[in-house]
Each structure stands twice: as structure tokens, then as C-alpha cells.
Design a protein around this motif. Structure first.
Motif, PDB file in Angstrom:
ATOM      1  N   GLU A  87       0.829  -1.206   0.000  1.00 28.58           N
ATOM      2  CA  GLU A  87       0.000   0.000   0.000  1.00 28.58           C
ATOM      3  C   GLU A  87       0.866   1.261   0.000  1.00 28.58           C
ATOM      4  OE1 GLU A  87      -3.118   0.729  -0.249  1.00 28.58           O
ATOM      5  OE2 GLU A  87      -4.199  -1.144   0.049  1.00 28.58           O
ATOM      6  N   SER A 145       2.024   5.178  -7.759  1.00 30.81           N
ATOM      7  CA  SER A 145       1.235   4.751  -8.922  1.00 30.81           C
ATOM      8  C   SER A 145       1.850   3.519  -9.603  1.00 30.81           C
ATOM      9  CB  SER A 145       1.104   5.918  -9.906  1.00 30.81           C
ATOM     10  OG  SER A 145       0.188   5.597 -10.948  1.00 30.81           O
ATOM     11  N   TYR A 146       1.939   3.529 -10.926  1.00 30.57           N
ATOM     12  CA  TYR A 146       2.402   2.343 -11.662  1.00 30.57           C
ATOM     13  C   TYR A 146       3.863   2.022 -11.367  1.00 30.57           C
ATOM     14  CZ  TYR A 146      -1.937   3.349 -14.097  1.00 30.57           C
ATOM     15  OH  TYR A 146      -3.255   3.599 -14.368  1.00 30.57           O
ATOM     16  N   TRP A 162      -7.449  -2.302  -7.039  1.00 31.83           N
ATOM     17  CA  TRP A 162      -7.275  -0.864  -7.266  1.00 31.83           C
ATOM     18  C   TRP A 162      -7.880  -0.462  -8.607  1.00 31.83           C
ATOM     19  CZ3 TRP A 162      -1.352  -0.978  -5.821  1.00 31.83           C
ATOM     20  CH2 TRP A 162      -1.225  -1.143  -4.436  1.00 31.83           C
ATOM     21  N   LYS A 202       1.698   2.266  -3.398  1.00 29.20           N
ATOM     22  CA  LYS A 202       0.571   2.685  -4.236  1.00 29.20           C
ATOM     23  C   LYS A 202       0.647   4.177  -4.549  1.00 29.20           C
ATOM     24  CE  LYS A 202      -4.459   2.798  -4.543  1.00 29.20           C
ATOM     25  NZ  LYS A 202      -5.737   2.742  -3.805  1.00 29.20           N
ATOM     26  N   GLN A 203       1.209   4.947  -3.614  1.00 31.40           N
ATOM     27  CA  GLN A 203       1.292   6.391  -3.830  1.00 31.40           C
ATOM     28  C   GLN A 203       2.230   6.756  -4.990  1.00 31.40           C
ATOM     29  OE1 GLN A 203       3.109   8.352  -0.356  1.00 31.40           O
ATOM     30  NE2 GLN A 203       3.858   6.337   0.253  1.00 31.40           N
ATOM     31  N   LEU A 230     -11.530  -0.231  -8.119  1.00 33.94           N
ATOM     32  CA  LEU A 230     -11.888   1.013  -7.425  1.00 33.94           C
ATOM     33  C   LEU A 230     -11.793   2.234  -8.338  1.00 33.94           C
ATOM     34  CD1 LEU A 230     -10.042   0.485  -3.999  1.00 33.94           C
ATOM     35  CD2 LEU A 230     -12.510   0.327  -4.421  1.00 33.94           C
ATOM     36  N   GLY A 231     -11.176   2.051  -9.507  1.00 32.23           N
ATOM     37  CA  GLY A 231     -11.009   3.164 -10.430  1.00 32.23           C
ATOM     38  C   GLY A 231      -9.743   3.961 -10.185  1.00 32.23           C
ATOM     39  N   ASP A 232      -8.856   3.446  -9.330  1.00 35.85           N
ATOM     40  CA  ASP A 232      -7.609   4.153  -9.015  1.00 35.85           C
ATOM     41  C   ASP A 232      -6.539   3.955 -10.086  1.00 35.85           C
ATOM     42  OD1 ASP A 232      -8.800   4.944  -6.676  1.00 35.85           O
ATOM     43  OD2 ASP A 232      -7.879   3.379  -5.444  1.00 35.85           O
ATOM     44  N   MET A 233      -6.700   2.910 -10.888  1.00 29.80           N
ATOM     45  CA  MET A 233      -5.709   2.615 -11.915  1.00 29.80           C
ATOM     46  C   MET A 233      -6.389   2.119 -13.183  1.00 29.80           C
ATOM     47  SD  MET A 233      -2.465   0.853  -9.986  1.00 29.80           S
ATOM     48  CE  MET A 233      -1.472   1.810  -8.841  1.00 29.80           C
ATOM     49  N   ASN A 234      -5.663   2.245 -14.298  1.00 34.13           N
ATOM     50  CA  ASN A 234      -6.125   1.730 -15.586  1.00 34.13           C
ATOM     51  C   ASN A 234      -5.689   0.268 -15.716  1.00 34.13           C
ATOM     52  OD1 ASN A 234      -5.092   1.156 -18.594  1.00 34.13           O
ATOM     53  ND2 ASN A 234      -6.897   2.473 -18.690  1.00 34.13           N
TER      54      ASN A 234
END
Length: 201
Positions: free
Chosen positions: A10, A16-17, A41, A13-14, A44-48
Motif C-alpha cells: 500500500e 502509482s504504476y 485498485w 501505491k502512492q 476502485l477506479g484508481d488505476m487503468n
């Protein structure tokens, strides 16, 4: 222990990819835990989805590259000394060694689908000084479908992403059987052509 690993993941996660790639670089962090969470994630819409799969596949190459480097620049003695920190025991090393000696450079691809070999196989590739670009390409080609499976299932399961591990293994088992069958056919063909050449000469 799992909660500590989840907090660790986690944290990345900040980033990103890039965080996905970095998290997967650490071989002590199971991809089976990281990738379904990445799928969550996405849910949840946080990533593509597609960028997440690409980042996971690249991370799936970076991790094995650390073991490849350990084998290439440290050799077997160093691996036996520090392998435990990557959860690799001498038994896995011996199995991976035999697999590499038998099947050659292609194991960088095929070995990723074989339980008990998939993690340790990077080390004999490094010890044998296999071309690093070939190793990376083979590893990426193997990790792409595996990563996609875990991430997509994590996305589909959503809040129940923890259940993905057992289900993904059931999907990977028939894939592993097919890969082994293809490998055996290839070896048999190679042996037959070599025998044919010897007869002709």
C-alpha cells in the motif's frame, strides 16, 4: 505477516504504476498477493487495467533480474549464502540447475510456469551468463499472461480479491501442463533432428 506485506504494498501505491514495479522487484513480496490487490485498485477506479498489467509485467521482470544478477556476479556459493533471503533453498537451486542444463535458455520462459522452478530459475540463467536482453524478453513474455490473469481476476472479484490466489492457481495448472507438453514435444523434435543429422553425416 500478510498484513505487514499489505502495508508495504500500500505504501508503494502512492507511486502509482512505478510503485507496482518497485514492489514486485522485492522477491520476498509474493506477486500472488500484489497483483490481485492491483486488480482491486483497478476495480476502485484508481488505476487503468492495461497500464496496471504492463507495470506488473515489467515488475515481474525486475524481480527475476535481481536473482539473475546474484547468479551472474556472485555464482552458486553466494546464492547458497544469501538465497534464503529470497526464500530460495538449496533444493530449489538444484532443481532449477537440472532444469536449465536439460532445456537451455528457453527455461527463462517455460520455467515461469513450473512450480518449484519459477522463482529459482533466474539464478542458473545468471550463472550461465545468458544474454540479459534475451533473459528479460523471455521473462516478460511469460509474465505478461500470468500478470493479466491475476490483475483481471482481482478486478472481477473486487472486495473479495484475497480469494484470487487459489482460483488463479487452478487456471495456471492446465496452462503449466500445456507448456510442459510443448516443451517435451520441442525436445523430442530437437533430439530427432540431431539424430537425423548424425545419420546423414
Amino acid at each position: 505477516m500478510e498484513q505487514i506485506l499489505l502495508d508495504f504494498i500500500e505504501f508503494f501505491k502512492q507511486l502509482s504504476y512505478a510503485g507496482i514495479m518497485i514492489a514486485l522487484t522485492f522477491e520476498f513480496v509474493p506477486a500472488e498477493l500484489v497483483l490481485p490487490l492491483v486488480g482491486y485498485w483497478v476495480y476502485l477506479g484508481d488505476m487503468n487495467l492495461y497500464w496496471a498489467i504492463l507495470a506488473g509485467s515489467i515488475g515481474g521482470v525486475l524481480g527475476p533480474l535481481t536473482l539473475y544478477a546474484l547468479g551472474r556476479y556472485g555464482g552458486r556459493p553466494l546464492v547458497l549464502k544469501f538465497g534464503k533471503y529470497f526464500f530460495i533453498r538449496e533444493k530449489e537451486m538444484d532443481k532449477a540447475d537440472r532444469f536449465f542444463q536439460k532445456y537451455g535458455a528457453g527455461v527463462a520462459f517455460f520455467g515461469r510456469f513450473i512450480p518449484g522452478v519459477r522463482t529459482a530459475i533466474s539464478i542458473p540463467c545468471g550463472i550461465a551468463k545468458m544474454n540479459v536482453w534475451k533473459f528479460s524478453i523471455y521473462t516478460f513474455c511469460a509474465m505478461l499472461p500470468i500478470t493479466a490473469l491475476y490483475v483481471v481476476l482481482g478486478m472481477k472479484f473486487g472486495p473479495q480479491w484475497r480469494e484470487v490466489g487459489a482460483l488463479a492457481k487452478s487456471y495456471l495448472m492446465p496452462v503449466s501442463i500445456v507448456v510442459i507438453a510443448i516443451l517435451l514435444v520441442f525436445i523430442a523434435y530437437k533430439m530427432w533432428t540431431n539424430k537425423k543429422k548424425k545419420v546423414q553425416s
